[in-house]
Design a protein around this motif. Structure first.
Motif, PDB file in Angstrom:
ATOM      1  N   GLY A  99      12.422 -36.345  49.887  1.00 52.11           N
ATOM      2  CA  GLY A  99      12.904 -37.548  49.237  1.00 52.11           C
ATOM      3  C   GLY A  99      12.665 -37.487  47.741  1.00 52.11           C
ATOM      4  N   GLN A 100      13.072 -38.557  47.061  1.00 51.70           N
ATOM      5  CA  GLN A 100      12.941 -38.624  45.605  1.00 51.70           C
ATOM      6  C   GLN A 100      11.550 -39.061  45.158  1.00 51.70           C
ATOM      7  OE1 GLN A 100      15.390 -37.682  43.282  1.00 51.70           O
ATOM      8  NE2 GLN A 100      16.141 -36.803  45.188  1.00 51.70           N
ATOM      9  N   GLN A 153      24.477 -32.746  55.667  1.00 53.59           N
ATOM     10  CA  GLN A 153      23.594 -33.274  54.635  1.00 53.59           C
ATOM     11  C   GLN A 153      22.544 -34.183  55.273  1.00 53.59           C
ATOM     12  OE1 GLN A 153      24.012 -32.348  51.534  1.00 53.59           O
ATOM     13  NE2 GLN A 153      22.605 -33.662  50.412  1.00 53.59           N
ATOM     14  N   VAL A 154      21.279 -33.946  54.948  1.00 53.68           N
ATOM     15  CA  VAL A 154      20.178 -34.785  55.427  1.00 53.68           C
ATOM     16  C   VAL A 154      19.627 -35.556  54.241  1.00 53.68           C
ATOM     17  CG1 VAL A 154      17.897 -34.822  56.463  1.00 53.68           C
ATOM     18  CG2 VAL A 154      19.614 -33.203  57.289  1.00 53.68           C
ATOM     19  N   ARG A 155      19.519 -36.846  54.405  1.00 53.97           N
ATOM     20  CA  ARG A 155      19.017 -37.710  53.334  1.00 53.97           C
ATOM     21  C   ARG A 155      17.649 -38.254  53.722  1.00 53.97           C
ATOM     22  NH1 ARG A 155      20.941 -43.534  51.429  1.00 53.97           N
ATOM     23  NH2 ARG A 155      20.235 -43.515  49.259  1.00 53.97           N
ATOM     24  N   VAL A 156      16.725 -38.233  52.754  1.00 56.63           N
ATOM     25  CA  VAL A 156      15.365 -38.727  52.971  1.00 56.63           C
ATOM     26  C   VAL A 156      15.065 -39.757  51.893  1.00 56.63           C
ATOM     27  CG1 VAL A 156      12.928 -38.119  53.108  1.00 56.63           C
ATOM     28  CG2 VAL A 156      14.661 -36.528  53.980  1.00 56.63           C
ATOM     29  N   VAL A 157      14.660 -40.946  52.304  1.00 59.73           N
ATOM     30  CA  VAL A 157      14.417 -42.024  51.351  1.00 59.73           C
ATOM     31  C   VAL A 157      13.049 -42.640  51.625  1.00 59.73           C
ATOM     32  CG1 VAL A 157      15.195 -44.249  50.474  1.00 59.73           C
ATOM     33  CG2 VAL A 157      16.877 -42.524  51.150  1.00 59.73           C
ATOM     34  N   ALA A 198      14.905 -40.911  57.493  1.00 64.83           N
ATOM     35  CA  ALA A 198      15.752 -39.718  57.485  1.00 64.83           C
ATOM     36  C   ALA A 198      17.096 -40.067  58.114  1.00 64.83           C
ATOM     37  CB  ALA A 198      15.087 -38.583  58.251  1.00 64.83           C
ATOM     38  N   SER A 199      18.175 -39.591  57.497  1.00 69.44           N
ATOM     39  CA  SER A 199      19.506 -39.880  58.035  1.00 69.44           C
ATOM     40  C   SER A 199      20.423 -38.701  57.765  1.00 69.44           C
ATOM     41  CB  SER A 199      20.069 -41.158  57.410  1.00 69.44           C
ATOM     42  OG  SER A 199      20.202 -41.007  56.017  1.00 69.44           O
ATOM     43  N   GLY A 200      21.578 -38.726  58.432  1.00 73.52           N
ATOM     44  CA  GLY A 200      22.555 -37.678  58.225  1.00 73.52           C
ATOM     45  C   GLY A 200      22.733 -36.808  59.448  1.00 73.52           C
ATOM     46  N   SER A 218      13.858 -31.044  54.067  1.00 72.80           N
ATOM     47  CA  SER A 218      14.371 -31.952  53.036  1.00 72.80           C
ATOM     48  C   SER A 218      13.285 -32.840  52.458  1.00 72.80           C
ATOM     49  CB  SER A 218      15.484 -32.828  53.634  1.00 72.80           C
ATOM     50  OG  SER A 218      16.565 -32.039  54.060  1.00 72.80           O
TER      51      SER A 218
END
Length: 119
Positions: free
Chosen positions: A110-111, A1-5, A24-26, A108
């Motif tokens: 972000g929101q 899972q890659v998270r983008v904030v 970016a993390s994960g 990926s």
């Protein structure tokens, strides 16, 4: 899972500046192109700027000379410095990150973070 904030959006007067950040993390093996896109009210999402892993940049004509994209690969972050903001820059700004995990590639989003420029 890659998270983008994303972070850093807000309300600013025309002529002002904002800096957006994207983290970016994960499960990331390699980061490739990172980019910023925006969606003005009632309109489709559009490209703002992109930066490759070798720091080659590309900008929409409407932001050239006012916006600067840069990245910090050690922190897995990208930034969008926005100067001389105009009301037409208003919209939700999204960060996009492309790269690969140990096996598969990823693309990926972000929101989003809201940017509002008042006249």
């Amino acid at each position: 899972q890659v998270r983008v904030v994303e972070s850093g959006g807000g309300l600013v007067q025309a002529g002002g500046s904002l800096r957006l950040s994207c983290a970016a993390s994960g499960n990331i093996f390699r980061l490739d192109t990172m980019g910023w896109y925006r969606q003005p009210p009632g309109k489709a999402r559009e490209l703002v700027a992109t930066i490759t892993s070798s720091s080659s940049t590309n900008y929409a004509d409407s932001v050239k000379g006012r916006f600067t994209i840069f990245r910090d690969n050690t922190k897995r972050m990208s930034y969008l410095q926005m100067n001389n903001l105009k009301p037409e820059d208003t919209g939700v700004y999204y960060c996009n990150v492309q790269g690969s995990k140990t096996v598969n590639s990823f693309n990926s989003w972000g929101q989003g973070t809201q940017v509002t420029v008042s006249s």
